[in-house]
Scaffold this active site. Structure first.
Site, short mmCIF file in Angstrom:
data_model
loop_
_atom_site.label_atom_id
_atom_site.label_comp_id
_atom_site.label_asym_id
_atom_site.label_seq_id
_atom_site.Cartn_x
_atom_site.Cartn_y
_atom_site.Cartn_z
N LYS A 186 0.83 -1.21 0.00
CA LYS A 186 0.00 0.00 0.00
C LYS A 186 0.86 1.26 0.00
O LYS A 186 2.08 1.21 0.20
CB LYS A 186 -0.94 -0.02 1.20
C1 LIG Z 1 -5.65 -3.85 0.93
C2 LIG Z 1 -7.09 -3.58 1.03
C3 LIG Z 1 -7.84 -3.97 2.14
C4 LIG Z 1 -7.28 -4.80 3.24
O1 LIG Z 1 -6.11 -4.36 3.80
P1 LIG Z 1 -5.08 -5.38 4.50
O2 LIG Z 1 -4.22 -4.48 5.29
O3 LIG Z 1 -4.35 -6.10 3.40
O4 LIG Z 1 -5.87 -6.30 5.35
C5 LIG Z 1 -9.16 -3.60 2.20
N1 LIG Z 1 -9.74 -2.92 1.21
C6 LIG Z 1 -9.07 -2.56 0.10
C7 LIG Z 1 -9.76 -1.77 -0.96
C8 LIG Z 1 -7.73 -2.89 -0.04
O5 LIG Z 1 -7.08 -2.57 -1.15
#
Ligand SMILES: *Cc1c(COP(=O)(O)O)cnc(C)c1O
Length: 394
Positions: A186
């Site tokens: 991210k």
């Molecule tokens: C990555 C993501 C999540 C979940 O995040 P994690 O930290 O990987 O559990 C939820 N919603 C969206 C849109 C994402 O891209």
């Protein structure tokens, strides 16, 4: 998009500070930690940058969604509207809350449309899980108006859009509650982590309690704390929060690089008549982690994605056929298959998820692909892409 591209000595120093001076647990142990409080520090940085009253860190974006739903009072038997184009976590969190996911149509913003939401509202609808996919927003004034009109909780999943804004306000802070993810790919990465954002005191109190077995976090003696509600353990560790502290300081730099790199590609592509871009209602607020292109036909989109791969352009995503991001391909979700009986199986008139139809979303997503915008690109990397476009597009 991935913040790990900018990992350097500062992340290591932060983690070392926890190991050498601080303590691994985010609460208490005041005598042992020499005043090192990484989770608190990151929460306060997030509040400052995003101009939100409360940010509560948890172990992931997914647990942030679970915490946000529970904290906003969404639970057994409640309907929650979600888009068919999202990351599976959006749906999993609703199902594990005992609630009922209801799929609605997206528009050319690649996010839920106000009309799409309105079309599936029933007396059981309690919330909209609005996902800011691929770094940008939808028509948020319209979305908010529909939620307000029908008294629905607007939960904004800004997991892919950290730092993005709409009319000057941070994505994730427009509705009652929002979420961020800091997983390994991210915008901001701390290994694993997430945050719940809210301006609502009650939701905030529920969030820190729910993610830590209901502890009220009052006083210095954890054993003596009371438990106003039940919860679970969705806590972040101090090591992860420490990485996040170093990363968060780079947010402005990350957004600046992404916006610059994206602009170069977008300008190059805009000369081709067959290329349309995802609609971005507030361009200035785009997190710019992805560039999304909508082609005239599904066949042409597939052809272009294949041709870009042949030109050795990595990280081009054709979501419509990918196993993680589009409802059509989620047989486990269509069949509501868990390791054991799920709460939703007790609801006799639940939707048949093998029969969900979202033709408008199918039409858009079958023609859409996205390119990841990297932080590490050199001028030559950008030029390589622009040269590839010249070969592939008409
Ligand atoms: C990555 C993501 C999540 C979940 O995040 P994690 O930290 O990987 O559990 C939820 N919603 C969206 C849109 C994402 O891209």
């Amino acid at each position: 998009m991935p913040g790990f591209e900018l990992f350097d000595e500062t992340e290591k120093q932060q983690v070392n500070e926890v190991m050498e001076k601080g303590f691994t647990f985010r609460y208490n142990f005041d005598g042992m930690r020499n005043d090192v409080w990484k989770a608190r520090e990151l929460e306060s940085m997030i509040c400052d940058t995003l101009q939100v009253n409360h940010a509560h860190l948890v172990s992931s974006g997914t647990t942030a969604l679970s915490t946000a739903l529970a904290s906003a009072g969404i639970g057994a038997g409640d309907e929650v509207i979600v888009p068919p184009f999202t990351f599976v976590a959006s749906v999993e969190a609703i199902v594990l809350a005992g609630a009922i996911p209801v799929f609605a149509e997206i528009d050319e913003t690649l996010t839920l449309s106000a009309e799409g939401i309105e079309a599936v509202i029933t007396p059981r609808t309690k919330a909209v899980n609005f996902v800011h996919m691929c770094g940008s927003m939808g028509h948020m004034d319209d979305v908010k108006a529909v939620c307000d009109k029908h008294n629905l909780v607007l939960l904004e999943d800004a997991c892919q859009a950290t730092g993005g804004t709409y009319k000057g306000k941070a994505l994730g802070t427009l509705g009652q509650v929002g979420t961020l993810s800091f997983d390994s790919v991210k915008t901001i990465s701390c290994g694993e982590g997430g945050a719940v954002l809210t301006n609502d005191e009650t939701i905030y109190n529920h969030a820190h309690q729910y993610s830590d077995h209901g502890h009220d976090h009052i006083g210095m003696d954890r054993g003596a704390e009371s438990h106003p509600i039940m919860g679970s353990n969705y806590r972040i560790s101090e090591m992860n929060a420490a990485v996040g502290v170093a990363q968060w300081k780079k947010l402005d730099r990350i957004l600046e690089i992404q916006r610059k790199n994206k602009k170069a590609l977008k300008e190059a592509l805009s000369q081709y008549e067959e290329v349309a871009f995802r609609v971005i209602p507030d361009e200035a607020g785009d997190n710019a982690g992805f560039l999304s292109v909508i082609m005239p036909t599904e066949a042409r989109a597939k052809e272009v994605v294949k041709a870009l791969a042949e030109e050795n352009i990595p990280a081009v995503f054709y979501w419509y056929a990918n196993n993680w991001h589009y409802l059509k391909n989620w047989t486990h979700i269509q069949n509501m298959k868990g390791p054991a009986k799920l709460p939703i199986e007790l609801i006799a008139d639940r939707p048949d998820y093998t029969q969900v139809k979202t033709p408008k979303s199918d039409d858009i997503m079958s023609r859409t692909f996205s390119m990841l915008i990297n932080l590490s690109w050199s001028e030559a990397d950008i030029q390589q892409r622009i040269d590839a476009f010249a070969k592939v597009f008409k």
